[in-house]
Design a protein around this motif. Structure first.
Motif, PDB file in Angstrom:
ATOM      1  N   GLY A   3       0.811  -1.218   0.000  1.00 41.03           N
ATOM      2  CA  GLY A   3       0.000   0.000   0.000  1.00 41.03           C
ATOM      3  C   GLY A   3       0.836   1.257   0.000  1.00 41.03           C
ATOM      4  O   GLY A   3       1.801   1.389  -0.747  1.00 41.03           O
ATOM      5  N   GLU A   4       0.473   2.190   0.860  1.00 44.33           N
ATOM      6  CA  GLU A   4       1.149   3.480   0.896  1.00 44.33           C
ATOM      7  C   GLU A   4       2.592   3.376   1.350  1.00 44.33           C
ATOM      8  O   GLU A   4       3.398   4.254   1.093  1.00 44.33           O
ATOM      9  CB  GLU A   4       0.385   4.434   1.830  1.00 44.33           C
ATOM     10  N   SER A   5       2.923   2.280   2.052  1.00 52.54           N
ATOM     11  CA  SER A   5       4.297   2.129   2.539  1.00 52.54           C
ATOM     12  C   SER A   5       5.231   1.585   1.467  1.00 52.54           C
ATOM     13  O   SER A   5       6.433   1.497   1.675  1.00 52.54           O
ATOM     14  CB  SER A   5       4.325   1.188   3.753  1.00 52.54           C
ATOM     15  N   SER A   6       4.677   1.199   0.332  1.00 48.62           N
ATOM     16  CA  SER A   6       5.502   0.641  -0.745  1.00 48.62           C
ATOM     17  C   SER A   6       6.417   1.707  -1.329  1.00 48.62           C
ATOM     18  O   SER A   6       5.991   2.826  -1.615  1.00 48.62           O
ATOM     19  CB  SER A   6       4.611   0.069  -1.852  1.00 48.62           C
ATOM     20  N   ALA A   7       7.665   1.349  -1.490  1.00 51.19           N
ATOM     21  CA  ALA A   7       8.621   2.285  -2.066  1.00 51.19           C
ATOM     22  C   ALA A   7       8.409   2.379  -3.573  1.00 51.19           C
ATOM     23  O   ALA A   7       7.943   1.454  -4.218  1.00 51.19           O
ATOM     24  CB  ALA A   7      10.050   1.841  -1.771  1.00 51.19           C
ATOM     25  N   ARG A   8       8.756   3.514  -4.129  1.00 52.30           N
ATOM     26  CA  ARG A   8       8.633   3.719  -5.577  1.00 52.30           C
ATOM     27  C   ARG A   8       9.632   2.857  -6.330  1.00 52.30           C
ATOM     28  O   ARG A   8       9.363   2.373  -7.424  1.00 52.30           O
ATOM     29  CB  ARG A   8       8.872   5.209  -5.882  1.00 52.30           C
ATOM     30  N   ASN A   9      10.805   2.683  -5.732  1.00 50.21           N
ATOM     31  CA  ASN A   9      11.852   1.858  -6.322  1.00 50.21           C
ATOM     32  C   ASN A   9      12.381   0.918  -5.238  1.00 50.21           C
ATOM     33  O   ASN A   9      12.855   1.391  -4.198  1.00 50.21           O
ATOM     34  CB  ASN A   9      13.002   2.726  -6.844  1.00 50.21           C
ATOM     35  N   PHE A  10      12.293  -0.393  -5.462  1.00 50.96           N
ATOM     36  CA  PHE A  10      12.819  -1.316  -4.455  1.00 50.96           C
ATOM     37  C   PHE A  10      13.174  -2.649  -5.090  1.00 50.96           C
ATOM     38  O   PHE A  10      12.780  -2.958  -6.222  1.00 50.96           O
ATOM     39  CB  PHE A  10      11.829  -1.501  -3.299  1.00 50.96           C
ATOM     40  N   ALA A  11      13.930  -3.420  -4.333  1.00 49.27           N
ATOM     41  CA  ALA A  11      14.309  -4.768  -4.756  1.00 49.27           C
ATOM     42  C   ALA A  11      13.705  -5.773  -3.790  1.00 49.27           C
ATOM     43  O   ALA A  11      13.651  -5.530  -2.580  1.00 49.27           O
ATOM     44  CB  ALA A  11      15.826  -4.923  -4.786  1.00 49.27           C
ATOM     45  N   PHE A  12      13.237  -6.881  -4.325  1.00 49.18           N
ATOM     46  CA  PHE A  12      12.714  -7.969  -3.505  1.00 49.18           C
ATOM     47  C   PHE A  12      13.654  -9.156  -3.648  1.00 49.18           C
ATOM     48  O   PHE A  12      13.776  -9.734  -4.730  1.00 49.18           O
ATOM     49  CB  PHE A  12      11.311  -8.356  -3.961  1.00 49.18           C
ATOM     50  N   VAL A  13      14.327  -9.500  -2.564  1.00 50.02           N
ATOM     51  CA  VAL A  13      15.222 -10.659  -2.570  1.00 50.02           C
ATOM     52  C   VAL A  13      14.379 -11.903  -2.293  1.00 50.02           C
ATOM     53  O   VAL A  13      13.812 -12.045  -1.213  1.00 50.02           O
ATOM     54  CB  VAL A  13      16.331 -10.511  -1.519  1.00 50.02           C
ATOM     55  N   TYR A  14      14.287 -12.768  -3.287  1.00 47.99           N
ATOM     56  CA  TYR A  14      13.431 -13.954  -3.210  1.00 47.99           C
ATOM     57  C   TYR A  14      14.307 -15.171  -2.940  1.00 47.99           C
ATOM     58  O   TYR A  14      15.097 -15.588  -3.781  1.00 47.99           O
ATOM     59  CB  TYR A  14      12.676 -14.119  -4.527  1.00 47.99           C
ATOM     60  N   PHE A  15      14.138 -15.734  -1.739  1.00 45.77           N
ATOM     61  CA  PHE A  15      14.935 -16.889  -1.352  1.00 45.77           C
ATOM     62  C   PHE A  15      14.065 -18.138  -1.439  1.00 45.77           C
ATOM     63  O   PHE A  15      13.310 -18.456  -0.528  1.00 45.77           O
ATOM     64  CB  PHE A  15      15.481 -16.695   0.069  1.00 45.77           C
ATOM     65  N   GLY A  16      14.162 -18.808  -2.592  1.00 45.22           N
ATOM     66  CA  GLY A  16      13.432 -20.043  -2.811  1.00 45.22           C
ATOM     67  C   GLY A  16      14.420 -21.172  -2.991  1.00 45.22           C
ATOM     68  O   GLY A  16      15.278 -21.405  -2.132  1.00 45.22           O
ATOM     69  N   THR A  17      14.338 -21.883  -4.114  1.00 49.33           N
ATOM     70  CA  THR A  17      15.327 -22.926  -4.374  1.00 49.33           C
ATOM     71  C   THR A  17      16.687 -22.324  -4.669  1.00 49.33           C
ATOM     72  O   THR A  17      17.688 -23.027  -4.695  1.00 49.33           O
ATOM     73  CB  THR A  17      14.889 -23.800  -5.559  1.00 49.33           C
TER      74      THR A  17
END
Length: 239
Positions: free
Chosen positions: A50-64
């Protein structure tokens, strides 16, 4: 993935050039969207924050393995073949995939179940759960390993922060929660204290809060993204 074709998934060797989107649409009678798990996760984070979402960000996805979803100007980055996010090569030689971390833990003397079945996905899941329990119990081997993994991931993220000048990094994924209590502080420390960090603004490093099913949650948000998100490429004045 614009064509809805699965090209060459690393853990599905026979799924090469499979027109999955059209096959599912034909079988179900419903419109189908096809998306990479890392990108789906970042879409879910973007919508649900929502409103707390940054305009520019990275999501580090730790799966396999280690992947990175990117949002630039509130728009997920997909790349030419919708395959953006494969960032594991940044950490050449580092054991940050769950199966490799399990192997390292065992090599350091941590008992995590039957080592004869390390190539079995269910066995890796059980060993990973045992590693998480050891971390919760403050086992020094498990805690040290989780901290090392967090540091390695944090160091890799510095390169991405420098490249895109982003101010937020979110960690999540199906295997993340088990190591997060130790790995997240280590990753945050690695990012904010790195001598290689170029941006002078604060960089927030945090958990997703979407749980292990963040990619599935993001997949559900893809419909909203496709229907509601403005896209610069589509906002053209035609004569």
């Amino acid at each position: 993935m614009d064509a809805g074709v699965v090209l060459d998934p690393p853990f599905l060797p026979r799924w090469r050039d499979v027109p999955l989107r059209d096959a599912l649409a034909e079988a179900t009678g419903f419109p189908v969207l096809l998306e990479k798990d890392v990108t789906a996760a970042v879409v879910g984070e973007m919508f649900l924050a929502g409103e707390s979402s940054a305009r520019n960000f990275a999501f580090v996805y730790f799966g396999t393995g280690f992947g990175v979803g990117l949002v630039v100007d509130h728009e997920p980055v997909r790349g030419v073949g919708s395959n953006a996010g494969d960032a594991g090569h940044i950490m050449v030689g580092a054991a940050v995939a769950p199966d490799r971390l399990v192997q390292v833990a065992r090599s350091r003397g941590l008992a995590l179940g039957d080592p004869a079945r390390e190539d079995d996905a269910a066995a890796v899941q059980r060993a990973w759960a045992a590693l998480g329990e050891a971390i919760d119990a403050d086992d020094p081997v498990a805690v040290t390993l989780a901290a090392e993994a967090g540091t390695v991931m944090g160091n890799a993220v510095v390169l991405i922060v420098n490249l895109l000048d982003i101010d937020r990094v979110v960690f999540g994924g199906p295997f993340w929660s088990r190591i997060a209590p130790v790995a997240l502080p280590a990753a945050r420390q690695a990012v904010v204290t790195s001598p290689l960090l170029v941006p002078k603004h604060p960089v927030v490093v945090q958990d997703s809060g979407r749980g292990a099913d963040v990619a599935a949650v993001g997949a559900a948000c893809l419909v909203l993204d496709a229907a509601l998100s403005p896209r610069a490429s589509a906002l053209l004045i035609r004569r």
